[in-house]
Design a protein around this motif. Structure first.
Motif: not given
Length: 374
Positions: A348-358
């Protein structure tokens, strides 16, 4: 409950300002100013002579095949693991797609499988830089040159990746890109075709505008062709994003590193590969889980969703799709492409949006670990 998107852009005031300027000024004699600038800057970044802005990567592949003269009776090889857009244009032009297997580490086209799939009807190969990864382009080029077939590099998911310090998209005879809203560089929808071949570029420019030469003012069409153009507002957005590309790719790589750290020590999982010859832009952070966990990709996604975590399935083998059930040789492809069929059900592709935080990544991994421990 958190909502963690699987993908999404990073938009700043720069993008807003550029698009506002385009919607205000890009009319009349200025109608093509932003297209020309975007194409020029994109070509310069990739160190190629020609770039053509288009409405999608799918249209770019379609025009590439047309420019190469590929049609009925011809075969085009494509990796079994990719989005259908990599292969659908082969059918548009009346040619036959041939599905080859992938490498176990990069998840990209296997050079050995490519070599085995070539026949006297093969006219081109479309390697795909899957999720930002890259195949062995030296081996692919050697095989393609030996058999006289063209390389259309599908870099839709890999802008910012590099192979032996050469940018993704610049490794083939033609390179194609996607600027869909999920991509690292976005124009909302959009695409680009690049090449060093002036004849190919000329054919693409002719074919994309209803079969009339570039600059034609007499509306005198000499051929029935396509209407594949990008708007000025999209081009302006693309210019701003391209100016920030280093920042965008750095964030993607940072997100991957966050996942790598949080998942450290968890057995039976495999993340995206980065080899000695290429730099991965990690469009998507992808995880393959060991079948011994007893979970397939659909079950895993269903268990993540109640926590507000949106994942995407690793692509299904194209040869497994109902859309290609009637393609000649499909049964043999299903039997032949063992790596594709072994990996796809468990990734699966895990969440990878550019607005993610640590903190977002920690939240995702917390539940991912819990699900695997049950």
């Amino acid at each position: 409950m958190k909502h963690i998107p699987v993908s999404g852009p990073w938009i700043t005031q720069k993008e807003i300002d550029y698009v506002t300027e385009a919607v205000t000024t890009a009319w009349y004699e200025n109608a093509n100013v932003y297209h020309a600038r975007f194409e020029r800057d994109f070509a310069r970044y990739h160190d190629v002579r020609h770039a053509v802005a288009l409405p999608s990567c799918t249209s770019a592949i379609h025009l590439a095949l047309l420019a190469l003269g590929i049609g009925p009776g011809d075969e085009v090889i494509v990796p079994d693991i990719t989005w259908i857009a990599s292969a659908a244009p082969i059918t548009y032009v009346g040619a036959t797609p041939v599905f080859a297997d992938i490498e176990r580490d990069s998840w990209c086209l296997s050079a050995a499988s490519l070599n085995a799939a070539i026949t006297h009807r093969t006219k081109a190969v479309i390697p795909v830089d899957l999720y930002g990864s890259m195949p062995d382009y030296d081996a692919i080029r050697t095989i393609a040159d030996k058999h006289g077939i063209a390389i259309i590099e599908d870099a839709a998911e890999a802008i910012g990746s590099r192979y032996k310090n050469k940018p993704a998209g610049a490794l083939g005879d033609i390179g194609v890109f996607s600027f869909h809203g999920s991509k690292t560089l976005t124009t909302g929808e959009g695409g680009m075709l690049i090449t060093n071949n002036g004849q190919i570029a000329e054919k693409v420019l002719f074919q994309r505008d209803h079969g009339r030469p570039p600059g034609d003012r007499m509306f005198y069409n000499t051929q029935i062709a396509q209407k594949y153009k990008m708007s000025s507002m999209q081009a302006a957005l693309g210019i701003a994003q391209l100016e920030r590309l280093g920042q965008l790719v750095a964030r993607k790589r940072e997100i991957f590193k966050w996942y790598e750290e949080e998942l450290r020590g968890l057995k039976g999982i495999t993340l995206n590969y980065e080899g000695p010859d290429f730099t991965n832009s990690y469009w998507m952070t992808t995880v393959v889980i060991d079948p011994e966990y007893g979970l397939d990709k659909q079950q895993l996604m269903e268990k993540m969703m109640p926590h507000g975590i949106h994942c995407r399935p690793f692509f299904h083998p194209l040869s497994s799709l109902p859309a290609y059930a009637a393609v000649p040789g499909i049964r043999e492809a299903r039997e032949r492409n063992r790596v594709s069929y072994e990996i796809s059900p468990y990734a699966v592709n895990l969440p990878s949006a550019l607005n993610l935080t640590p903190e977002d990544v920690q939240y995702v991994v917390k539940y991912f670990r819990q699900i695997l421990s049950v």
